[in-house]
Design a protein around this motif. Structure first.
Motif, PDB file in Angstrom:
ATOM      1  N   ILE A  40       1.038  39.783 -53.563  1.00 39.23           N
ATOM      2  CA  ILE A  40       1.666  39.100 -54.281  1.00 39.23           C
ATOM      3  C   ILE A  40       2.541  40.305 -55.258  1.00 39.23           C
ATOM      4  O   ILE A  40       1.690  40.918 -56.091  1.00 39.23           O
ATOM      5  CB  ILE A  40       0.897  38.135 -55.138  1.00 39.23           C
ATOM      6  N   ASN A  41       3.800  40.459 -54.970  1.00 40.24           N
ATOM      7  CA  ASN A  41       4.408  41.211 -55.614  1.00 40.24           C
ATOM      8  C   ASN A  41       5.712  40.675 -55.857  1.00 40.24           C
ATOM      9  O   ASN A  41       6.358  39.861 -55.351  1.00 40.24           O
ATOM     10  CB  ASN A  41       4.495  42.702 -55.081  1.00 40.24           C
ATOM     11  N   ASN A  42       6.622  41.631 -56.508  1.00 44.79           N
ATOM     12  CA  ASN A  42       8.190  41.233 -56.784  1.00 44.79           C
ATOM     13  C   ASN A  42       8.795  40.771 -55.392  1.00 44.79           C
ATOM     14  O   ASN A  42       9.575  39.805 -55.338  1.00 44.79           O
ATOM     15  CB  ASN A  42       8.895  42.171 -57.538  1.00 44.79           C
ATOM     16  N   SER A  43       8.741  41.678 -54.506  1.00 44.25           N
ATOM     17  CA  SER A  43       9.387  41.542 -53.432  1.00 44.25           C
ATOM     18  C   SER A  43       9.005  40.206 -52.512  1.00 44.25           C
ATOM     19  O   SER A  43       9.907  39.574 -52.091  1.00 44.25           O
ATOM     20  CB  SER A  43       9.060  42.704 -52.429  1.00 44.25           C
ATOM     21  N   SER A  44       7.701  40.022 -52.479  1.00 44.13           N
ATOM     22  CA  SER A  44       7.221  38.898 -51.728  1.00 44.13           C
ATOM     23  C   SER A  44       7.637  37.549 -52.271  1.00 44.13           C
ATOM     24  O   SER A  44       7.944  36.634 -51.822  1.00 44.13           O
ATOM     25  CB  SER A  44       5.880  38.939 -51.446  1.00 44.13           C
ATOM     26  N   VAL A  45       7.711  37.697 -53.736  1.00 38.93           N
ATOM     27  CA  VAL A  45       8.157  36.505 -54.501  1.00 38.93           C
ATOM     28  C   VAL A  45       9.652  36.096 -54.370  1.00 38.93           C
ATOM     29  O   VAL A  45      10.055  35.168 -54.068  1.00 38.93           O
ATOM     30  CB  VAL A  45       7.888  36.649 -55.999  1.00 38.93           C
ATOM     31  N   GLU A  46      10.479  37.234 -54.242  1.00 35.80           N
ATOM     32  CA  GLU A  46      11.899  37.051 -53.990  1.00 35.80           C
ATOM     33  C   GLU A  46      12.057  36.525 -52.533  1.00 35.80           C
ATOM     34  O   GLU A  46      13.052  35.711 -52.318  1.00 35.80           O
ATOM     35  CB  GLU A  46      12.558  38.434 -54.142  1.00 35.80           C
ATOM     36  N   LYS A  47      11.377  36.977 -51.584  1.00 33.17           N
ATOM     37  CA  LYS A  47      11.776  36.754 -50.185  1.00 33.17           C
ATOM     38  C   LYS A  47      11.175  35.167 -50.161  1.00 33.17           C
ATOM     39  O   LYS A  47      11.877  34.326 -49.272  1.00 33.17           O
ATOM     40  CB  LYS A  47      10.680  37.542 -49.282  1.00 33.17           C
ATOM     41  N   GLU A  48      10.072  35.088 -50.567  1.00 32.72           N
ATOM     42  CA  GLU A  48       9.477  33.284 -50.697  1.00 32.72           C
ATOM     43  C   GLU A  48      10.450  32.648 -51.071  1.00 32.72           C
ATOM     44  O   GLU A  48      10.768  31.313 -50.600  1.00 32.72           O
ATOM     45  CB  GLU A  48       8.183  33.065 -51.358  1.00 32.72           C
ATOM     46  N   ALA A  49      10.955  32.941 -52.142  1.00 36.71           N
ATOM     47  CA  ALA A  49      12.177  31.942 -53.077  1.00 36.71           C
ATOM     48  C   ALA A  49      13.603  32.080 -52.247  1.00 36.71           C
ATOM     49  O   ALA A  49      14.380  31.073 -52.602  1.00 36.71           O
ATOM     50  CB  ALA A  49      12.269  32.491 -54.301  1.00 36.71           C
ATOM     51  N   GLY A  50      13.810  32.907 -51.347  1.00 33.96           N
ATOM     52  CA  GLY A  50      14.900  32.933 -50.586  1.00 33.96           C
ATOM     53  C   GLY A  50      15.862  33.587 -51.215  1.00 33.96           C
ATOM     54  O   GLY A  50      17.069  33.382 -51.115  1.00 33.96           O
ATOM     55  N   LEU A  51      15.370  34.511 -52.306  1.00 30.24           N
ATOM     56  CA  LEU A  51      16.540  35.205 -52.758  1.00 30.24           C
ATOM     57  C   LEU A  51      16.609  36.726 -52.563  1.00 30.24           C
ATOM     58  O   LEU A  51      15.736  37.003 -51.811  1.00 30.24           O
ATOM     59  CB  LEU A  51      16.131  35.030 -54.596  1.00 30.24           C
ATOM     60  N   SER A  52      17.748  37.247 -52.936  1.00 28.00           N
ATOM     61  CA  SER A  52      18.100  38.633 -52.706  1.00 28.00           C
ATOM     62  C   SER A  52      17.155  39.485 -53.487  1.00 28.00           C
ATOM     63  O   SER A  52      16.565  39.015 -54.508  1.00 28.00           O
ATOM     64  CB  SER A  52      19.603  39.055 -52.870  1.00 28.00           C
ATOM     65  N   ALA A  53      17.021  40.872 -52.960  1.00 24.14           N
ATOM     66  CA  ALA A  53      16.029  41.791 -53.609  1.00 24.14           C
ATOM     67  C   ALA A  53      16.835  42.119 -55.067  1.00 24.14           C
ATOM     68  O   ALA A  53      18.107  42.325 -55.049  1.00 24.14           O
ATOM     69  CB  ALA A  53      15.988  42.999 -52.719  1.00 24.14           C
ATOM     70  N   GLY A  54      15.960  42.081 -56.053  1.00 25.65           N
ATOM     71  CA  GLY A  54      16.747  42.410 -57.288  1.00 25.65           C
ATOM     72  C   GLY A  54      16.853  41.071 -57.896  1.00 25.65           C
ATOM     73  O   GLY A  54      17.489  41.269 -59.137  1.00 25.65           O
ATOM     74  N   ALA A  55      16.546  39.906 -57.551  1.00 27.21           N
ATOM     75  CA  ALA A  55      16.804  38.780 -58.142  1.00 27.21           C
ATOM     76  C   ALA A  55      15.925  38.575 -59.413  1.00 27.21           C
ATOM     77  O   ALA A  55      16.340  38.000 -60.333  1.00 27.21           O
ATOM     78  CB  ALA A  55      16.642  37.449 -57.322  1.00 27.21           C
ATOM     79  N   LEU A  56      14.909  39.441 -59.447  1.00 22.47           N
ATOM     80  CA  LEU A  56      14.131  39.083 -60.556  1.00 22.47           C
ATOM     81  C   LEU A  56      14.198  40.243 -61.759  1.00 22.47           C
ATOM     82  O   LEU A  56      13.795  39.945 -62.942  1.00 22.47           O
ATOM     83  CB  LEU A  56      12.510  39.574 -60.019  1.00 22.47           C
ATOM     84  N   ARG A  57      15.378  41.055 -61.591  1.00 20.95           N
ATOM     85  CA  ARG A  57      15.722  41.879 -62.718  1.00 20.95           C
ATOM     86  C   ARG A  57      15.959  41.307 -63.905  1.00 20.95           C
ATOM     87  O   ARG A  57      15.935  41.823 -64.941  1.00 20.95           O
ATOM     88  CB  ARG A  57      16.524  42.892 -62.263  1.00 20.95           C
ATOM     89  N   ARG A  58      16.700  40.232 -63.878  1.00 25.58           N
ATOM     90  CA  ARG A  58      16.958  39.406 -65.104  1.00 25.58           C
ATOM     91  C   ARG A  58      15.883  38.561 -65.604  1.00 25.58           C
ATOM     92  O   ARG A  58      15.975  37.707 -66.772  1.00 25.58           O
ATOM     93  CB  ARG A  58      18.196  38.581 -64.976  1.00 25.58           C
ATOM     94  N   HIS A  59      14.864  38.474 -65.021  1.00 24.83           N
ATOM     95  CA  HIS A  59      13.729  37.555 -65.401  1.00 24.83           C
ATOM     96  C   HIS A  59      12.393  38.164 -65.621  1.00 24.83           C
ATOM     97  O   HIS A  59      11.273  37.986 -64.891  1.00 24.83           O
ATOM     98  CB  HIS A  59      13.487  36.350 -64.215  1.00 24.83           C
ATOM     99  N   SER A  60      12.402  38.926 -66.905  1.00 25.50           N
ATOM    100  CA  SER A  60      11.335  39.799 -66.966  1.00 25.50           C
ATOM    101  C   SER A  60      10.149  38.929 -67.504  1.00 25.50           C
ATOM    102  O   SER A  60       8.907  39.526 -67.008  1.00 25.50           O
ATOM    103  CB  SER A  60      11.511  40.710 -68.296  1.00 25.50           C
TER     104      SER A  60
END
Length: 167
Positions: A40-60
């Motif tokens: 469980i890391n940023n990359s796997s959460v983004e993949k599971e959400a179906g979003l692009s890499a870096g989608a978490l950068r605005r959601h600290s």
């Protein structure tokens, strides 16, 4: 859009934490979960959400949530640790060990390079002496021709060494 993205990320994190392989939407993550290699890391959460890499950068806040949940999962899986602090201390200890090994290798390679440098300098000095002795064997009139021939053959082969003058 930002709230919708945040909701997708939180839902994806919850699906990953549930541990139910059937609920996962990403085929790659399902395969990892079946093999027991899902992290469980940023990359796997983004993949599971179906979003692009870096989608978490605005959601600290979601990133912080992922870190905390990941630590909780690591504590639950590790029988030797009871708190997230112990997990982090174990990681720090492992990283310090890796850094120590890397520093040892660095010093080893540096020492090896230094010894090669010294050997090369010794060889160059011997080479200069050999060339000097060979030049001394030639008659004075032939020395100038030999040097001109060497220089004209290879322009970057210029030897800057003060040769002895014949007696």
């Amino acid at each position: 859009m930002s709230q919708a993205t945040k909701k997708k990320l939180i839902d994806a994190l919850e699906r990953l934490l549930s541990g139910d392989v059937a609920k996962l939407t990403s085929r790659e993550l399902r395969n990892k979960a079946r093999k027991g290699k899902l992290k469980i890391n940023n990359s796997s959460v983004e993949k599971e959400a179906g979003l692009s890499a870096g989608a978490l950068r605005r959601h600290s806040d979601v990133v912080l949530m992922i870190k905390n949940k990941s630590l909780e999962v690591q504590v639950a899986q590790d029988e030797n640790t009871d708190t997230p602090i112990e997990v982090l201390q174990k990681e720090i200890k492992a990283l310090k060990g890796e850094r120590t090994q890397a520093n040892k290798k660095k010093k080893e390679y540096y020492d090896e390079a230094q010894s090669h440098k010294e050997a090369l300098a010794t060889q160059a000095a011997i080479h200069v002496k050999v060339v000097q002795e060979l030049m001394d064997m030639l008659h004075e009139s032939q020395r100038e021709k030999a040097m001109d021939k060497i220089v004209s053959t290879c322009l970057d082969n210029v030897v800057t060494h003060p040769f002895r003058k014949p007696k």
